[in-house]
Design an enzyme around this catalytic site. Structure first.
Site, PDB file in Angstrom:
ATOM      1  N   PHE A 165       0.862  -1.185   0.000  1.00 35.43           N
ATOM      2  CA  PHE A 165       0.000   0.000   0.000  1.00 35.43           C
ATOM      3  C   PHE A 165       0.892   1.226   0.000  1.00 35.43           C
ATOM      4  CE2 PHE A 165      -2.278   3.612   1.573  1.00 35.43           C
ATOM      5  CZ  PHE A 165      -3.452   3.551   0.852  1.00 35.43           C
ATOM      6  N   ASP A 250       9.372   2.910   1.984  1.00 33.14           N
ATOM      7  CA  ASP A 250       8.157   3.652   2.331  1.00 33.14           C
ATOM      8  C   ASP A 250       7.932   3.498   3.831  1.00 33.14           C
ATOM      9  OD1 ASP A 250       5.666   4.635   2.854  1.00 33.14           O
ATOM     10  OD2 ASP A 250       4.723   3.832   1.044  1.00 33.14           O
ATOM     11  N   LYS A 279       2.465  10.922   7.191  1.00 37.98           N
ATOM     12  CA  LYS A 279       1.634  10.661   8.370  1.00 37.98           C
ATOM     13  C   LYS A 279       2.130  11.390   9.628  1.00 37.98           C
ATOM     14  CE  LYS A 279      -1.091   6.896   6.751  1.00 37.98           C
ATOM     15  NZ  LYS A 279      -0.694   5.907   5.748  1.00 37.98           N
TER      16      LYS A 279
HETATM   17  C1  LIG Z   1      -0.873   6.020   4.282  1.00 40.56           C
HETATM   18  C2  LIG Z   1       0.232   5.507   3.454  1.00 40.56           C
HETATM   19  C3  LIG Z   1       0.559   6.105   2.226  1.00 40.56           C
HETATM   20  C4  LIG Z   1      -0.246   7.223   1.613  1.00 40.56           C
HETATM   21  O1  LIG Z   1      -0.303   8.349   2.419  1.00 40.56           O
HETATM   22  P1  LIG Z   1      -1.470   9.447   2.167  1.00 40.56           P
HETATM   23  O2  LIG Z   1      -1.083  10.578   3.064  1.00 40.56           O
HETATM   24  O3  LIG Z   1      -2.762   8.809   2.546  1.00 40.56           O
HETATM   25  O4  LIG Z   1      -1.410   9.800   0.725  1.00 40.56           O
HETATM   26  C5  LIG Z   1       1.655   5.611   1.548  1.00 40.56           C
HETATM   27  N1  LIG Z   1       2.378   4.586   2.030  1.00 40.56           N
HETATM   28  C6  LIG Z   1       2.089   3.986   3.197  1.00 40.56           C
HETATM   29  C7  LIG Z   1       2.937   2.863   3.687  1.00 40.56           C
HETATM   30  C8  LIG Z   1       0.992   4.409   3.936  1.00 40.56           C
HETATM   31  O5  LIG Z   1       0.668   3.790   5.076  1.00 40.56           O
END
Ligand SMILES: *Cc1c(COP(=O)(O)O)cnc(C)c1O
Length: 427
Positions: A165, A250, A279
């Site tokens: 994700f 990520d 985040k």
């Molecule tokens: C939440 C998330 C995203 C996307 O972040 P947004 O601020 O919702 O665009 C990307 N990678 C990971 C691992 C995430 O948990």
């Protein structure tokens, strides 16, 4: 009775409903009805309407209190409205909030320097949302591939993992393996290869001379808090070094304290080429994301080639500086280790009593409940009734990710509530 016990007792009492119960319930129903009639249905929220929050607790429009064990998918790692973050943002509100990058402002430099130092890197490219940080990482990797590695133009490939994700943009869902995220959103961006998560041999086989980067989550959050096999991240790092490929981590959900270290890659002593952060970087106040790396990689980007009107704005930088300062003490990481050990010990006690498996790292747990008892959604609805906010991920998995300000007693409340919910279904 601890304070937390009392909170929940009070909250249960108020839930039983006395006084103007009908008017109160109407308040929740009206608020939900307005959202449903006025917004696109791209979410299916639990039926609670939050009006206020502090620390690990939120209060709904009817005055009921809940323990927040989702923490906005780790965006609220430091608790709701942490005083240091709120103070920094309030002070900045009275100075300047937005200039765009057409001009300099006096908060970007300190924020970028402090964040780069926290990550042990040279440079920061600030953006707003996580998906933007991912897009930025992909653009940087491709450009690096053409200009530094010498990949033939428009031939670059990037390897990603099944179950990933990374956000919701067209390019990002192009390499999602979740049909719900992809269906009817094509045509998709080419240039991605998907391999099983945790399988270093598959990764090695997928890399060729066109490969510019590997993009992975060191712990897959949305997939259900999936921790890769020991040695996987280190082996991916070794492969990237051997084949001249960038390791893009990520850490948008796994980073900034959640797993007990500043970055989840640290659990295997791995330093990626690019960190993608988001985040919690905004302190739960404003969206702040960033790509962090050294100048031999981030240096490929020149004026006009990438940017964002709001990226690196003064308010975002003020929030980000407060977050980086907090993480610099190591106190939050230690809290995640200690509280995480307690959370995992307590959840493991439910294995065989309605819980099938518990995974995770630090103060972060994916809990698979026996699907014959109830779905993840049903479990979350039942826990809502117990004053605990959690969210299901897939099928029968629920995620526990309380803010790092949570106490052991509050963890006990949440796990006891899960035990009751499962027992009520005959576990
Ligand atoms: C939440 C998330 C995203 C996307 O972040 P947004 O601020 O919702 O665009 C990307 N990678 C990971 C691992 C995430 O948990």
């Amino acid at each position: 009775m601890t304070i937390a016990d009392r909170e929940v007792a009070n909250s249960r009492e108020s839930r039983k409903g006395k006084g103007d119960q009908t008017m109160q319930a109407t308040r929740t129903q009206d608020a939900i009805a307005l959202v449903e009639s006025s917004t696109a249905h791209n979410y299916h929220p639990l039926p609670v309407v939050v009006a206020e929050a502090e620390g690990a607790w939120v209060t709904d429009v009817e005055g009921r209190r809940y323990l927040d064990f989702l923490a906005a998918y780790s965006a609220v790692n430091f608790g709701h409205r942490h005083p240091d973050i709120v103070a920094a943002v309030k002070e900045q509100l009275d100075r300047v909030t937005l200039t765009s990058r057409a001009f300099h402002h006096d908060v970007l430099g300190p924020f970028a320097r402090e964040l780069a130092d926290l990550a042990g890197k040279e440079l920061v490219l600030p953006m707003n949302t996580g998906a933007e940080a991912v897009e930025t990482g992909l653009k940087v990797a491709r450009k690096w591939g053409y200009e530094v590695k010498g990949v033939p133009v428009d031939q670059a490939t990037i390897i990603v993992a099944e179950g990933n994700f990374h956000g919701r943009t067209i390019s990002v869902v192009s390499f999602s393996t979740d049909p719900v995220a992809r269906t009817h959103f094509g045509p998709f961006t080419p240039g991605f290869r998907v391999v099983p998560y945790g399988d270093a041999a598959a990764m090695a086989a997928a890399i060729d001379d066109t490969t510019v980067a590997v993009l992975i989550e060191p712990v897959q959050g949305e997939a259900g808090v999936v921790v890769p096999p020991a040695g996987y991240l280190a082996e991916v790092r070794r492969l990237c070094d051997e084949r001249q490929v960038l390791f893009v981590a990520d850490e948008i959900q796994s980073g900034l304290g959640r797993t007990g270290t500043t970055f989840a890659c640290e659990h295997e002593g791995v330093v990626p080429d690019l960190y993608l952060l988001g985040k919690a970087l905004g302190g739960g106040v404003v969206p702040v994301s960033a790509v962090v790396g050294d100048s031999d990689v981030l240096g490929v980007i020149h004026p006009g080639e990438h940017g964002s009107t709001f990226g690196g704005n003064p308010l975002a930088c003020a929030a980000g500086r407060a977050v980086v300062a907090m993480l610099s003490t190591g106190q939050w990481q230690r809290a995640a280790v200690e509280l995480g050990a307690h959370l995992h010990a307590r959840l493991s006690g439910l294995i065989g009593r309605g819980v099938v498996e518990v995974r995770g790292r630090g103060l972060w747990a994916g809990v698979d409940i026996n699907p014959e008892l109830m779905s993840g959604r049903e479990a979350c609805e039942a826990l809502l009734g117990e004053g605990i906010l959690v969210k299901d991920t897939h099928g029968s998995t629920i995620r526990f990710a309380p803010p790092l300000v949570v106490t052991r007693d509050e963890i006990d409340l949440a796990v006891d509530a899960l035990g009751r919910v499962l027992a009520a279904r005959g576990a």
